[in-house]
Design a protein around this motif. Structure first.
Motif, PDB file in Angstrom:
ATOM      1  N   UNK A  13       0.805  -1.216   0.000  1.00 38.16           N
ATOM      2  CA  UNK A  13       0.000   0.000   0.000  1.00 38.16           C
ATOM      3  C   UNK A  13       0.848   1.281   0.000  1.00 38.16           C
ATOM      4  N   UNK A  14       2.141   1.159  -0.299  1.00 41.14           N
ATOM      5  CA  UNK A  14       2.960   2.321  -0.597  1.00 41.14           C
ATOM      6  C   UNK A  14       3.691   2.988   0.552  1.00 41.14           C
ATOM      7  N   UNK A  15       3.836   2.306   1.690  1.00 44.81           N
ATOM      8  CA  UNK A  15       4.509   2.918   2.843  1.00 44.81           C
ATOM      9  C   UNK A  15       5.909   2.350   3.032  1.00 44.81           C
ATOM     10  N   UNK A  16       6.842   3.213   3.444  1.00 45.78           N
ATOM     11  CA  UNK A  16       8.208   2.765   3.708  1.00 45.78           C
ATOM     12  C   UNK A  16       8.445   2.517   5.192  1.00 45.78           C
ATOM     13  N   UNK A  17       7.517   2.980   6.016  1.00 43.26           N
ATOM     14  CA  UNK A  17       7.600   2.722   7.458  1.00 43.26           C
ATOM     15  C   UNK A  17       6.241   2.984   8.087  1.00 43.26           C
ATOM     16  N   UNK A  18       6.137   2.586   9.340  1.00 45.34           N
ATOM     17  CA  UNK A  18       4.935   2.939  10.100  1.00 45.34           C
ATOM     18  C   UNK A  18       5.015   4.431  10.449  1.00 45.34           C
ATOM     19  N   UNK A  19       3.951   4.974  11.008  1.00 47.89           N
ATOM     20  CA  UNK A  19       3.922   6.401  11.378  1.00 47.89           C
ATOM     21  C   UNK A  19       5.082   6.775  12.302  1.00 47.89           C
ATOM     22  N   UNK A  20       5.481   5.842  13.185  1.00 45.01           N
ATOM     23  CA  UNK A  20       6.552   6.113  14.145  1.00 45.01           C
ATOM     24  C   UNK A  20       7.943   5.829  13.575  1.00 45.01           C
ATOM     25  N   UNK A  21       8.018   5.482  12.280  1.00 46.24           N
ATOM     26  CA  UNK A  21       9.298   5.191  11.647  1.00 46.24           C
ATOM     27  C   UNK A  21       9.703   3.731  11.709  1.00 46.24           C
ATOM     28  N   UNK A  22       8.939   2.918  12.391  1.00 49.30           N
ATOM     29  CA  UNK A  22       9.263   1.498  12.543  1.00 49.30           C
ATOM     30  C   UNK A  22       9.174   0.772  11.203  1.00 49.30           C
ATOM     31  N   UNK A 140       1.108   4.921   7.439  1.00 49.22           N
ATOM     32  CA  UNK A 140       2.526   5.084   7.685  1.00 49.22           C
ATOM     33  C   UNK A 140       3.073   6.253   6.908  1.00 49.22           C
ATOM     34  N   UNK A 141       4.360   6.180   6.630  1.00 46.42           N
ATOM     35  CA  UNK A 141       5.042   7.222   5.875  1.00 46.42           C
ATOM     36  C   UNK A 141       5.118   6.755   4.428  1.00 46.42           C
ATOM     37  N   UNK A 142       4.499   7.519   3.533  1.00 48.09           N
ATOM     38  CA  UNK A 142       4.440   7.156   2.120  1.00 48.09           C
ATOM     39  C   UNK A 142       5.790   7.294   1.449  1.00 48.09           C
ATOM     40  N   UNK A 143       6.026   6.415   0.486  1.00 48.17           N
ATOM     41  CA  UNK A 143       7.248   6.518  -0.290  1.00 48.17           C
ATOM     42  C   UNK A 143       7.245   7.791  -1.127  1.00 48.17           C
ATOM     43  N   UNK A 144       6.161   8.034  -1.836  1.00 51.08           N
ATOM     44  CA  UNK A 144       6.103   9.203  -2.703  1.00 51.08           C
ATOM     45  C   UNK A 144       5.062  10.198  -2.218  1.00 51.08           C
ATOM     46  N   UNK A 145       5.425  11.463  -2.313  1.00 51.75           N
ATOM     47  CA  UNK A 145       4.524  12.570  -1.995  1.00 51.75           C
ATOM     48  C   UNK A 145       3.963  13.124  -3.304  1.00 51.75           C
TER      49      UNK A 145
END
Length: 173
Positions: A13-22, A140-145
């Motif tokens: 689903x395009x995330x490189x980490x969880x919201x906390x960076x994990x 989480x934190x998306x790969x692309x903005x």
């Protein structure tokens, strides 16, 4: 002539980490004996560039610095100089550094998200190696903005692994 390559894993689903960076989800259900072509890729790289938060996270994940055989640059707004493993540069130094290095070096852009966003928006990435793990982490934190600048890519290679991991390699047109 060298190139700048983004090699990174993301969730389906395009995330490189969880919201906390994990990034704990990266190893869930994956075959620990498969390197997904990473060693061959790593051996072709001369230089590593990463953001400060990603750099600091490395020391939480492993006891041995994994990039000791490479020239390492950490982009930071708060740190200067160098430490045992890396040279710290300011964001405005990225372009002059790339112009110097790309003459004969291959550069791995490791991350994190802010640094990747900067490179994408400036059109500085020559190749994208995206390892897509068959995991939906939900947020989480998306790969692309979102970007105003459209970039066309050519698919160079698709590699499928038995555990469901897919590595897509694209080149900037």
């Amino acid at each position: 002539m060298g190139k700048v390559v983004l090699y990174i894993a993301q969730s389906l689903d395009g995330y490189i980490s969880r919201e906390d960076g994990s990034i704990d989800w990266l190893w869930d259900g994956q075959d620990s004996g498969t390197d997904y072509g990473f060693d061959a890729f790593f051996n072709q790289m001369d230089t590593v560039i990463l953001g400060r938060k990603t750099y600091e996270q490395i020391f939480e994940l492993t006891s041995e610095f994994p990039y000791q055989s490479k020239d390492v640059y950490v982009v930071s707004r708060t740190k200067e100089g160098h430490d045992s493993y890396a040279t710290f540069i300011q964001p405005e130094q990225i372009l002059p550094l790339l112009n110097l290095l790309k003459a004969d070096k291959n550069i791995w852009l490791v991350g994190g998200a802010q640094l990747i966003d900067h490179f994408v928006s400036m059109g500085l990435i020559d190749e994208y190696h995206l390892a897509i793990q068959p995991t939906l982490i939900g947020s989480g934190i998306s790969l692309f903005k979102p970007h105003q600048k459209e970039q066309q890519l050519n698919l160079l290679r698709t590699e499928k692994f038995d555990d469901g991991m897919i590595v897509l390699t694209y080149q900037l047109k």
